[in-house]
Every structure is written in C-alpha cells, then in structure tokens.
Motif scaffolding. Sequence first.
Motif, mmCIF file in Angstrom:
data_model
loop_
_atom_site.group_PDB
_atom_site.id
_atom_site.type_symbol
_atom_site.label_atom_id
_atom_site.label_comp_id
_atom_site.label_asym_id
_atom_site.label_seq_id
_atom_site.Cartn_x
_atom_site.Cartn_y
_atom_site.Cartn_z
ATOM 1 N N ILE A 332 0.869 -1.136 -0.536
ATOM 2 C CA ILE A 332 0.332 0.100 0.017
ATOM 3 C C ILE A 332 1.102 1.106 -0.155
ATOM 4 C CG2 ILE A 332 -2.292 1.162 1.137
ATOM 5 C CD1 ILE A 332 -1.921 -1.622 0.133
ATOM 6 N N VAL A 333 0.540 2.283 -0.265
ATOM 7 C CA VAL A 333 1.513 3.583 -1.070
ATOM 8 C C VAL A 333 0.572 4.151 0.467
ATOM 9 C CG1 VAL A 333 1.374 5.477 -2.300
ATOM 10 C CG2 VAL A 333 1.447 3.656 -3.324
ATOM 11 N N THR A 334 2.036 4.880 1.017
ATOM 12 C CA THR A 334 2.027 5.727 1.800
ATOM 13 C C THR A 334 1.785 7.454 2.086
ATOM 14 O OG1 THR A 334 4.265 4.825 3.395
ATOM 15 C CG2 THR A 334 1.627 3.879 3.558
ATOM 16 N N GLU A 335 3.199 7.288 0.967
ATOM 17 C CA GLU A 335 3.656 8.216 0.870
ATOM 18 C C GLU A 335 3.592 8.842 -0.579
ATOM 19 O OE1 GLU A 335 6.864 10.586 3.069
ATOM 20 O OE2 GLU A 335 6.439 9.159 5.158
ATOM 21 N N SER A 336 3.428 9.500 -0.911
ATOM 22 C CA SER A 336 3.636 9.565 -3.459
ATOM 23 C C SER A 336 4.324 11.299 -2.637
ATOM 24 C CB SER A 336 2.823 9.448 -3.916
ATOM 25 O OG SER A 336 2.799 9.738 -5.150
ATOM 26 N N SER A 337 5.593 11.249 -3.675
ATOM 27 C CA SER A 337 6.300 12.499 -3.776
ATOM 28 C C SER A 337 6.781 12.535 -4.773
ATOM 29 C CB SER A 337 7.193 13.002 -2.682
ATOM 30 O OG SER A 337 8.112 12.013 -2.937
ATOM 31 N N GLY A 338 7.581 13.032 -6.066
ATOM 32 C CA GLY A 338 8.428 13.647 -6.416
ATOM 33 C C GLY A 338 7.978 12.614 -7.909
ATOM 34 N N MET A 339 8.564 12.317 -8.510
ATOM 35 C CA MET A 339 8.345 11.637 -10.092
ATOM 36 C C MET A 339 7.256 10.558 -9.566
ATOM 37 S SD MET A 339 9.512 12.158 -12.388
ATOM 38 C CE MET A 339 9.385 11.205 -13.562
ATOM 39 N N ALA A 340 6.935 9.616 -8.115
ATOM 40 C CA ALA A 340 6.141 8.655 -7.778
ATOM 41 C C ALA A 340 4.411 9.820 -8.158
ATOM 42 C CB ALA A 340 6.231 8.332 -7.015
ATOM 43 N N LEU A 341 4.378 10.901 -7.354
ATOM 44 C CA LEU A 341 2.982 12.003 -7.620
ATOM 45 C C LEU A 341 3.193 12.597 -9.038
ATOM 46 C CD1 LEU A 341 0.919 12.710 -6.132
ATOM 47 C CD2 LEU A 341 2.850 15.355 -5.249
ATOM 48 N N THR A 342 4.431 13.221 -9.903
ATOM 49 C CA THR A 342 4.306 13.516 -11.134
ATOM 50 C C THR A 342 3.530 12.314 -12.787
ATOM 51 O OG1 THR A 342 5.854 14.880 -10.285
ATOM 52 C CG2 THR A 342 5.166 14.359 -12.913
ATOM 53 N N SER A 343 3.867 10.646 -11.736
ATOM 54 C CA SER A 343 3.014 10.165 -12.369
ATOM 55 C C SER A 343 2.125 9.276 -11.981
ATOM 56 C CB SER A 343 4.556 9.085 -12.426
ATOM 57 O OG SER A 343 5.064 9.017 -12.564
ATOM 58 N N GLY A 344 1.454 9.659 -11.341
ATOM 59 C CA GLY A 344 -0.216 9.976 -10.987
ATOM 60 C C GLY A 344 0.031 8.517 -10.207
ATOM 61 N N LEU A 345 0.795 8.852 -9.076
ATOM 62 C CA LEU A 345 0.714 7.793 -8.209
ATOM 63 C C LEU A 345 -0.234 8.415 -7.049
ATOM 64 C CD1 LEU A 345 4.052 5.606 -8.472
ATOM 65 C CD2 LEU A 345 1.617 4.471 -9.230
ATOM 66 N N LEU A 346 -1.009 7.461 -6.786
ATOM 67 C CA LEU A 346 -1.568 8.061 -5.249
ATOM 68 C C LEU A 346 -1.321 7.638 -3.839
ATOM 69 C CD1 LEU A 346 -4.566 9.619 -6.843
ATOM 70 C CD2 LEU A 346 -2.845 10.450 -6.802
ATOM 71 N N VAL A 347 -1.461 8.274 -2.801
ATOM 72 C CA VAL A 347 -1.658 7.649 -1.561
ATOM 73 C C VAL A 347 -2.820 6.668 -0.742
ATOM 74 C CG1 VAL A 347 -2.086 7.873 1.446
ATOM 75 C CG2 VAL A 347 -0.010 9.247 -0.275
ATOM 76 N N GLY A 348 -2.610 5.456 -0.693
ATOM 77 C CA GLY A 348 -3.936 4.687 -0.775
ATOM 78 C C GLY A 348 -3.350 3.387 -2.028
#
Length: 408
Positions: A332-348
């Motif tokens: 489970i994703v608990t934090e998303s920042s940098g390229m993860a967030l830019t690529s659309g990956l979300l907490v949960g």
Amino acid sequence: MKKHQKIFAAIFMAILIPCFTLLMSACGIDTTYVSPIVSVDKITTSDIEEATNKAVLSVVSIYTEGNTLASSVFGSTTSQTVFSAGAGIIYKLDKAAGDAYIVTNYHVVYNKSYTTSNHIAKKIYAEIYGSEGTTATELSDGSVSITYGQQVIACEYVGGALNYDIAVLKISNSDIIKNSCVRAADIATNPAHLGETAIAIGNPLGIGISATKGIVSVESEYIQYSDFYDVVVRCLRTDAPINGGNSGGGLFDEKARLLGIVNAGINDAQNIGMAIPTNLAINVADNIIYNYEKSGYSGVKLYNLGLTTGIANNKAVYDEETKLTYMKEDIIVTESSGMALTSGLLVGDKVVSVQLGETKLELSREFELNEFFLKVRPGDTFKISVVRTTGIYTATVTASSLNYKSVA
C-alpha cells in the motif's frame, strides 16, 4: 614378516597362481577374473553429490589484510596488520582471459578500524578449490595469522554496500584461472522456498573450502548486524551448519543453483544460519558492476521514485499445483512525492506489478518492489501498476539520472 620372507611369498604366489590357472582351464573351469571394484563409469551419484561437486567449482576462499591503529599504555599508537578469512562466489567469468567478478559479503573485506579511507582491506586474495595452500591460525590474543599459499590470486575491490552486505571483487589476467576448471555459479531463477535443499559451501575458520547441507528454514526475514552500525539486512534462514569463514560463500540448491550468499550464523543457537537471497545479492552486484564499468563509482546507486509503501493483509497461501506455501501481502502506498506523484501514483494505491522492458513482475511481497529499483538504470523506462477504487492504473516512468541516491 621379514623382508626376505615377503619376497619369498611374492615369488611363490607368482609361480603358484599361473600354475593353478592352467590346471583350472585344463579341467574346463572358467578362469575369467571379475574385479570387485566398480569401474568409474558405473559409479552413481545422488543429486546432492552432483550439485556439491559442481557448485564447489564456483566458490573461492577469500583472505584479507588491513592495518589498524593500536594504542599503547603510554598513549602512543602503533600500526598493526589484521588478517581475516571468508569466501566468495564466481559470478562472471572469462576463463580464456583469466578474468572474473567475485561476489562476497561486504563485511569480509570491510573493517571500520582499517586505516584506509574507505575502511576496505588493503590486500585481498582468493584461492580456488583444489589449489588451496593458505593457512589461518588463531593466536592466543584472539587475532588471526595467515600464511599464504603459492596459488593465491590478487583481487581488486570493485565496490560494495554495507546496507546490503554485498561487495564485488575483480580478478584480472590470472593464469591460475585460465588453467583451472572453475565455473561461474548457476543462478536460481526462482526465490528459495521453505524446505528446499540448501548446500552451504565456504571457507569455515579459514582452513579451506568445504560443504555442509541442510534445508531452507525461512525464505525471507530481516536480521540486524549489531557490529555494523545496526544495519538491517534481508536474509533467508537455513539449518545448514554455518561457521566463521563461511561468510561470502554460496548456498546452493540440489541442482547447484545459487540460492544465496551466506552472511551470518547465530553463535548462541544451533544450526541457525543466514544467507542473502540470490535475487537481492545479484541485483546489488549488477548495480555495483554497472556503476564501476560506467563511471568507476564503487557503490550502489538506487533509483528514487519518491514512493513510500507499507504492507497489509499479509498471509500464507498454499499452492495445490506446486505443493508449496507462499507468503503474500498487499503493498500500500503511504507517501507519494517527486516522480511518483508526478506520474499519478496516489496514497492508498495498492501496487500490484512492475515492468522493465519485456519482463513483468507480479508483486506479492513489499521487498520485491523495493529491490526492483536496483535494476533500473538511467534512461530506462518502466511501468508500475496499482489498483485503486476506480480500477487499475499504470504509470510509465523514464528514469532520470537526477533521481538516484547512493546507498552506503
């Protein structure tokens, strides 16, 4: 029996046996001799024997020496040489050129007290099976003295990482390698499973390469190195006897495929040994070799997507087809920042798979995701798929050289 009596008996038998044979033949009796010794081509070996005899050709003894500073009662310091022994695995081999990459444990070549800038041993030597001659002797003060054999091979330190307890060494233009029957280790393509045969081959107590046997007791767990800055390393557990000097050696299956790099034994327990799983050890080694050949950097560089995960719903699952029990967990994703967030990956989000090139990996354990990024090189494009309430989402990411972090 005196000497002349022995000679007489030998002459007597030499005369008697031919005469006796002629007499038997004259009587029509078959005198064909049948040896009680089975010929070599009729000897049968078990899978364990075959695996051990094959795998031992991929293992080397490792001997190191480094300088440390010792304080006297008068406040002065003196330099002293410290010796240690371990083992290593031949990972890549160019026999014709006499070249090889050796994978071992970082702690085999590292000592935080060494006076070198990187605390790596100043001299590192290897010996192949069958050409061993080095002897290690424990002294009264607990230190070790080493007398090198005539066929030691000098090794270059390529790189390593304390946090993974993996180091890579290089052998170049060795005539000993050229004229030997050494071989690169076969690598197991699937992770070790519970109950699998485990053959440990190393250099216990520094007295030469030998083998012990057991099973895989735990396929994946984490241990803490109290002697190495409280580093936590992922390992598999085995009940194959492990002793000091086995570190860096191999744990092999019954087909001589490498299951892991032996790295620890529990001193106050019976037959609890540890090995770094092959998929982790090889990913780290490949990362080190890539950086060394690309830029001369002597460590691990890990791609940092900016994703932090946790686990949920971990459980054991029995597979009726393979008859094996596997561990599974939700990632489970608990934090998303940098390229993860830019690529659309979300907490949960629940991470379910990753893909690099044509190779797709369905994830069942969190460490599979974390270790995947060891394989990602600058410029690579990879995919990461997640499940969320709206369905499946796949992010496509191209790795920038700016998003790497060094792992000590």
